[in-house]
Scaffold this active site. Structure first.
Site, PDB file in Angstrom:
ATOM      1  N   LYS A  71       2.677   4.520   0.981  1.00  0.00           N
ATOM      2  CA  LYS A  71       3.164   5.076   2.250  1.00  0.00           C
ATOM      3  C   LYS A  71       3.011   6.591   2.195  1.00  0.00           C
ATOM      4  CE  LYS A  71       6.964   5.018   5.541  1.00  0.00           C
ATOM      5  NZ  LYS A  71       6.629   6.340   6.055  1.00  0.00           N
TER       6      LYS A  71
ATOM      7  N   ARG B 227       8.826  -3.550  16.266  1.00  0.00           N
ATOM      8  CA  ARG B 227       9.341  -3.353  14.917  1.00  0.00           C
ATOM      9  C   ARG B 227       9.858  -4.687  14.405  1.00  0.00           C
ATOM     10  NH1 ARG B 227      11.069   1.356  12.654  1.00  0.00           N
ATOM     11  NH2 ARG B 227      11.322   2.372  14.683  1.00  0.00           N
TER      12      ARG B 227
ATOM     13  N   GLU C 257       0.840  -1.198   0.000  1.00  0.00           N
ATOM     14  CA  GLU C 257       0.000   0.000   0.000  1.00  0.00           C
ATOM     15  C   GLU C 257       0.866   1.236   0.000  1.00  0.00           C
ATOM     16  OE1 GLU C 257      -2.406  -0.507   3.452  1.00  0.00           O
ATOM     17  OE2 GLU C 257      -0.790  -0.029   4.836  1.00  0.00           O
TER      18      GLU C 257
ATOM     19  N   ARG D 211       0.710   9.700  11.456  1.00  0.00           N
ATOM     20  CA  ARG D 211       0.058   8.425  11.710  1.00  0.00           C
ATOM     21  C   ARG D 211      -0.884   8.595  12.900  1.00  0.00           C
ATOM     22  NH1 ARG D 211       3.149   2.633  12.415  1.00  0.00           N
ATOM     23  NH2 ARG D 211       1.312   1.345  12.804  1.00  0.00           N
TER      24      ARG D 211
ATOM     25  N   ARG E 280       1.340   8.880  16.972  1.00  0.00           N
ATOM     26  CA  ARG E 280       2.152   7.717  17.296  1.00  0.00           C
ATOM     27  C   ARG E 280       2.820   7.851  18.668  1.00  0.00           C
ATOM     28  NH1 ARG E 280       6.298   6.386  13.113  1.00  0.00           N
ATOM     29  NH2 ARG E 280       7.355   5.346  14.825  1.00  0.00           N
TER      30      ARG E 280
END
Length: 550
Positions: free
Chosen positions: A248, A414, A246, A253, A268
């Protein structure tokens, strides 16, 4: 429980650099604390009295805190400022001044943890006429009953900089050790609630079984799942077997929470930005069913239907006045890409199912609410993913995300389940810890910035000095921030609290004994000030090592 007991724990933790020792000291103390006080102690161990998503802040400027200290110990504010420069922080200055001029009035009534916690929380509730004098009165009440070491940590808690080398990881491990629960279970409970005080209390009262019952709750934001750098579109898709690719987007965010009639938007770093962009609340309300939910997306600023600089998005979020004009001047769009909760938690469902559910419930008939541009890719149709990347760049976006459709959502982690592939080289998010004033025309500006990353023990390790990529306007803004967060200055050098986050690009990572990280960056360049990120969001030494090509 006496506040001095907590202060003794702070001192013991500060006296060791070993993570395991810090954890053990904290775990033993947690065992002693009753259920009601434990959540307070957990927050105070992190140097705060508010959970990370709270909009409340104590709101007492350093100058006012120094004025209160001066009042209690009977010296001038300039004396306090001198001690701050000498000791390197306001807490150390308070302790030194108390020890030099101990008065019996300091010890009139032993402080208790709950009393300190409650009064520090009161600071956030005071506003309006005479708010400054009312706040100082509360601080004076605390400091007048404090010992030197207690004053040190009260001051540091007010500025939310405890300086004992304890972060969420150590506190989480201490909870696990204290109440004999599996680290993985405590970790998951923390990820789902983002509330270590709650985790500690449930662990103490109900053990592992209680922790297993904790889950997402609309209204309480969780840390976002984080992306790793992709080695390339083809190799990433081949490794996953199949992927959701998708666009970016280069915006903010946002985690969107609806609970009852209330909708809140969190960044975030878990900052609530709902009041700054009220029009987006209305768009979201119209686009979603009237159910509790948690969704995730990216809000971007646009002009003539094209994305514009991230800085405009920051201006919108920071704005407190003339919001109506900003709505007209900087229109916003939301691109949704995930659904974490709809009537019930969904994060354990695979991404493909979460995305399908999102598509089924969202009305995208308005220009402002969109689904992220997405396609499904396999090794046999990699060209489609590459075409999406090129189209995304051509439209002014950053690149593409490559996500494993079979994977759950893992807050705060992550990993290779979610990758990013950008047109520009990868950057690092670092925190400024010091700087040096410039020369000539820039003598009034801080022209070089010493920056750091976090290590495994959540300690800051210097990695570079960066002095390029800064125009005069940015230098002026940074210099103002540096003076605001100044700890001490000597000649042209200045040390600051770790509050300013920079995104920096570089040409190469090299080994270097000159910096505490053991590595340095060649030709670092400041890309932007990351006001949407906090200290918890900066990159780690481990990540730097993983990117080292030597």
């Amino acid at each position: 429980m006496k506040y001095q007991k907590l202060v003794d724990v702070y001192e013991a933790i500060a006296a060791t650099t070993k993570r395991l020792e810090k954890t053990a000291i904290l775990a033993e103390f947690f065992k002693e604390v009753d259920e009601e006080t434990l959540p307070e102690v957990v927050l105070m161990s992190l140097g705060t009295v508010f959970p990370p998503w709270s909009e409340e802040e104590q709101g007492l400027a350093d100058k006012l805190l120094m004025k209160a200290i001066a009042n209690v110990v009977g010296v001038s504010v300039s004396n306090v400022e001198d001690q701050v420069r000498e000791q390197g922080d306001i807490g150390g200055a308070a302790e030194k001044l108390y020890n030099k001029k101990a008065q019996t009035t300091f010890f009139s009534k032993p402080l208790e943890i709950d009393f300190v916690f409650t009064n520090l929380r009161k600071l956030a509730k005071i506003s309006g006429d005479r708010s400054t004098s009312r706040k100082i009165a509360i601080v004076l009440e605390l400091l007048s009953s404090a010992t030197g070491t207690e004053a040190k940590y009260i001051a540091r808690t007010i500025i939310e900089e405890l300086r004992i080398g304890v972060g969420e990881g150590i506190v989480r491990d201490a909870i696990s050790q204290a109440f004999d629960v599996e680290k993985s279970i405590a970790d998951r409970a923390h990820m789902l609630t983002n509330d270590l005080g709650l985790v500690a209390r449930v662990a103490k009262e109900e053990g592992e079984e209680g922790l297993k019952k904790l889950n997402l709750s609309p209204g309480k934001p969780v840390k976002p799942m984080l992306a790793q750098l992709s080695d390339g579109i083809e190799v990433s898709i081949e490794e996953m077997g199949e992927a959701i690719c998708e666009t970016k987007y280069d915006g903010i965010r946002t985690q969107i929470h609806k609970k009852g009639d209330e909708i809140n938007l969190f960044t975030r770093r878990l900052e609530n930005i709902s009041k700054a962009i009220p029009e987006m609340i209305n768009y979201i309300r119209n686009a979603f069913p009237d159910e509790d939910f948690i969704a995730e997306g990216e809000i971007i600023a646009t002009k003539d239907n094209k994305p514009i600089s991230f800085q405009y998005m920051l201006q919108r979020v920071r704005r407190k006045y003339n919001i109506e004009k900003a709505i007209e001047d900087v229109p916003l769009k939301l691109y949704l890409f995930d659904l974490l909760y709809f009537k019930k938690p969904m994060i354990d469902e695979p991404l493909a199912m979460r995305r399908k559910a999102l598509e089924e419930i969202v009305d995208t008939s308005s220009e402002q609410i969109n689904l992220s541009t997405m396609l499904k890719a396999r090794p046999e149709n990699i060209q489609d993913a590459e075409d999406l990347f090129n189209e995304s760049i051509a439209e002014g976006h950053e690149g593409i995300m490559i996500k494993n459709p079979k994977e759950p959502y893992i807050p705060g982690i992550r990993g290779k389940k979610m990758l990013k592939f950008k047109a520009e080289p990868e950057t690092l998010d670092v925190v400024v810890v010091g700087g040096t004033y410039g020369v000539g025309k820039r003598a009034n500006f801080i022209g070089s910035y010493k920056v750091a990353l976090q290590d495994d023990n959540e300690q800051l390790k210097t990695v570079a000095h960066v002095a390029t990529g800064l125009d005069d306007e940015t230098l002026a803004e940074l210099t103002e921030l540096m003076n605001k967060y100044k700890i001490v200055s000597k000649g042209t050098k200045i040390e600051v609290e770790p509050r300013i986050i920079l995104e920096i690009a570089y040409s190469e990572i090299v080994k270097s004994p000159e910096y505490e990280a053991g590595y340095s960056l060649r030709f670092p360049v400041v890309k932007r000030i990351r006001e949407d990120k906090g200290l918890r969001d900066i990159d780690t030494v481990d990540r730097l090592k993983s990117m080292f090509k030597g």
